[in-house]
Design an enzyme around this catalytic site. Structure first.
Site, PDB file in Angstrom:
ATOM      1  N   THR A 122       0.905  -1.061   0.010  1.00 29.96           N
ATOM      2  CA  THR A 122      -0.090   0.022  -0.090  1.00 29.96           C
ATOM      3  C   THR A 122       0.721   1.230  -0.052  1.00 29.96           C
ATOM      4  O   THR A 122       2.045   1.227   0.699  1.00 29.96           O
ATOM      5  CB  THR A 122      -0.880   0.146   1.175  1.00 29.96           C
ATOM      6  OG1 THR A 122      -1.481   1.224   1.454  1.00 29.96           O
ATOM      7  CG2 THR A 122      -0.112  -0.483   2.604  1.00 29.96           C
ATOM      8  N   TYR A 146      -1.514  -0.347  10.361  1.00 29.12           N
ATOM      9  CA  TYR A 146      -1.793  -1.073   9.108  1.00 29.12           C
ATOM     10  C   TYR A 146      -0.481  -0.629   8.178  1.00 29.12           C
ATOM     11  O   TYR A 146      -0.092  -1.741   7.525  1.00 29.12           O
ATOM     12  CB  TYR A 146      -2.871  -0.468   8.380  1.00 29.12           C
ATOM     13  CG  TYR A 146      -3.171  -0.793   7.043  1.00 29.12           C
ATOM     14  CD1 TYR A 146      -3.430  -2.018   6.576  1.00 29.12           C
ATOM     15  CD2 TYR A 146      -3.206   0.192   5.855  1.00 29.12           C
ATOM     16  CE1 TYR A 146      -3.592  -2.686   5.269  1.00 29.12           C
ATOM     17  CE2 TYR A 146      -3.117  -0.461   4.572  1.00 29.12           C
ATOM     18  CZ  TYR A 146      -3.380  -1.469   4.230  1.00 29.12           C
ATOM     19  OH  TYR A 146      -3.632  -1.757   3.153  1.00 29.12           O
TER      20      TYR A 146
HETATM   21  N1  UFG Z   1     -13.627  10.007   3.547  1.00 25.79           N
HETATM   22  C1  UFG Z   1     -14.643  10.864   3.861  1.00 25.79           C
HETATM   23  N2  UFG Z   1     -15.936  10.051   4.283  1.00 25.79           N
HETATM   24  C2  UFG Z   1     -15.847   8.614   4.549  1.00 25.79           C
HETATM   25  C3  UFG Z   1     -14.938   8.061   3.914  1.00 25.79           C
HETATM   26  C4  UFG Z   1     -13.812   8.514   3.515  1.00 25.79           C
HETATM   27  O1  UFG Z   1     -14.711  12.065   3.770  1.00 25.79           O
HETATM   28  O2  UFG Z   1     -17.216   8.205   4.693  1.00 25.79           O
HETATM   29  C5  UFG Z   1     -12.432  10.642   3.148  1.00 25.79           C
HETATM   30  C6  UFG Z   1     -11.303  10.468   3.954  1.00 25.79           C
HETATM   31  O3  UFG Z   1     -11.050  11.270   5.010  1.00 25.79           O
HETATM   32  C7  UFG Z   1     -10.198  10.566   2.665  1.00 25.79           C
HETATM   33  C8  UFG Z   1     -10.597  10.200   1.521  1.00 25.79           C
HETATM   34  O4  UFG Z   1     -12.218  10.189   1.752  1.00 25.79           O
HETATM   35  O5  UFG Z   1      -9.859  11.934   2.674  1.00 25.79           O
HETATM   36  C9  UFG Z   1     -10.524   8.647   0.892  1.00 25.79           C
HETATM   37  O6  UFG Z   1     -10.788   7.855   1.993  1.00 25.79           O
HETATM   38  P1  UFG Z   1     -10.768   6.271   2.019  1.00 25.79           P
HETATM   39  O7  UFG Z   1     -11.356   5.551   3.240  1.00 25.79           O
HETATM   40  O8  UFG Z   1     -11.469   5.871   0.972  1.00 25.79           O
HETATM   41  O9  UFG Z   1      -9.497   5.649   1.552  1.00 25.79           O
HETATM   42  P2  UFG Z   1      -8.026   6.017   2.429  1.00 25.79           P
HETATM   43  O10 UFG Z   1      -7.281   6.977   1.252  1.00 25.79           O
HETATM   44  O11 UFG Z   1      -8.117   6.447   3.736  1.00 25.79           O
HETATM   45  O12 UFG Z   1      -7.382   4.662   2.172  1.00 25.79           O
HETATM   46  C10 UFG Z   1      -7.015   3.971   1.122  1.00 25.79           C
HETATM   47  C11 UFG Z   1      -6.957   2.497   1.331  1.00 25.79           C
HETATM   48  C12 UFG Z   1      -6.093   2.063   2.641  1.00 25.79           C
HETATM   49  C13 UFG Z   1      -4.852   2.563   2.345  1.00 25.79           C
HETATM   50  C14 UFG Z   1      -4.932   3.942   2.077  1.00 25.79           C
HETATM   51  C15 UFG Z   1      -3.489   4.489   1.897  1.00 25.79           C
HETATM   52  O13 UFG Z   1      -8.297   2.123   1.721  1.00 25.79           O
HETATM   53  O14 UFG Z   1      -6.038   0.810   2.677  1.00 25.79           O
HETATM   54  O15 UFG Z   1      -5.379   4.262   1.245  1.00 25.79           O
HETATM   55  O16 UFG Z   1      -3.419   5.855   2.155  1.00 25.79           O
HETATM   56  F1  UFG Z   1      -4.042   2.563   3.524  1.00 25.79           F
END
Ligand code: UFG
Length: 329
Positions: A122, A146
């Protein structure tokens, strides 16, 4: 495209979101995917293109049995705990499943003389960086448990390559998203924490408004920027990596993304455009562990694997995810 006729590939974690798309890609290219999965988060109904062997990666006997029964030539390892927030409050589980489980898998591979592995890593292994787009040469300083466990496994692979001649490909995924074009497999996490499924649910007026975590980041519109890659493209990257190992590349560590950063608000606007539905949202406090911007430099994957994201326009990602969830426009 790249799988030799009836080549058997053990897909560890193959009942999950990305794993099931990988199995489909293997099957469509003439190979035989065998799923090894404990179904703790994966789904039996997502195993559609080959046998399922139910088992846990920490169970050496179950792994040995899978290798002896199916005699795969290569392993694709996607089994892990992935929910970043859970890792912060339950590191024991994350180190046990992600690190001890991967060690157990590597040792079973050694016992059974299987020498090639493709590992789901990741971009969270890089941590919080200002150097964008992110290159593979960026120091790996993961901030979440993670990310730390994934980084740990990357180091295991490097050590096993050096000492035992293991051939590996590490794929550092950016934001996996979208669903298979046929609409049969897609993202089904429980609980769902990812942006796109949560936003689509809100757009479909199921479960209330979406929480938008933070609108004062240092980004053009104040919301976080991410690199969304369609899961079908991710699946292709596994096949290309498998082929690279077969051609003799000993070790490979690559980002798999599109190189394009999209903000949360841009994404919500595109959902309205694609589905015709507004996403109702409330601004909520920043989520712990989120960084402002992450998007990939994809030149290494292009150069070494010939990888190019073909399905990852944000419209296609949203359309396929919407279709999978079968929300009506
Ligand atoms: N977000 C919201 N509301 C939600 C869900 C997410 O505003 O209900 C925002 C988060 O704060 C973030 C963006 O949307 O800014 C993306 O969030 P995600 O949870 O979809 O994805 P992440 O970037 O947090 O996580 C992904 C993978 C992880 C990995 C990560 C690496 O799902 O497994 O990228 O940065 F670790």
């Amino acid at each position: 495209m790249v799988v030799t006729k009836k080549e058997t590939i053990l897909v560890v974690g193959g009942a999950g979101y990305i794993g099931s798309h990988v199995c489909k890609a293997i099957h469509e290219n003439g190979g035989r995917p065998i799923v090894f999965d404990n179904l703790s988060t994966g789904h039996r109904h997502a195993v559609r293109w080959g046998d399922l062997m139910e088992g846990d990666i920490r169970d050496a006997d179950a792994l040995d049995k899978a290798f002896q029964t199916y005699k795969p030539t290569v392993v694709i390892h996607l089994a892990s705990c992935i929910e970043v927030g859970e890792g912060e409050v339950n590191p024991e589980k994350f180190y046990d499943v992600n690190v001890i489980g991967s060690l157990s898998l590597l040792n079973s591979m050694r016992r059974n003389k299987i020498n090639q592995i493709i590992f789901s890593s990741t971009c969270a292994t890089y941590g919080d960086t200002q150097n964008l787009p992110l290159r593979e040469t960026e120091p790996q300083v993961p901030v979440s448990v993670y990310g730390q466990t994934k980084h740990f496994v990357e180091n295991l692979l490097r050590s096993y390559a050096k000492a035992y001649g293991l051939q590996y490909a590490i794929l550092r995924y950016f934001n996996a998203s979208g669903a298979d074009a046929d609409g049969n497999i897609g993202e089904e996490h429980n609980p769902e924490t990812h942006l796109i499924p949560n936003a689509l649910k809100a757009a479909a007026k199921i479960g209330g408004t979406m929480k938008l975590f933070g609108d004062d980041y240092d980004t053009p519109d104040g919301t976080c920027v991410r690199d969304y890659i369609h899961v079908t493209d991710l699946a292709d990257a596994h096949l290309l990596s498998k082929e690279a190992l077969k051609k003799g590349i000993e070790t490979l560590e690559v980002n798999v993304g599109t190189g394009i950063g999209i903000s949360v608000l841009e994404l919500l606007n595109t959902i309205k455009y694609v589905t015709g539905h507004e996403v109702p949202y409330d601004i909520a406090p920043k989520r712990s562990g989120d960084v402002a911007k992450l998007y990939a430099d994809v030149s290494k994957a292009e150069e070494i694997l010939g990888f190019k994201a073909k399905h990852s326009s944000i419209e296609n990602i949203i359309r396929t995810a919407w279709n999978f969830h079968q929300y009506k426009s």
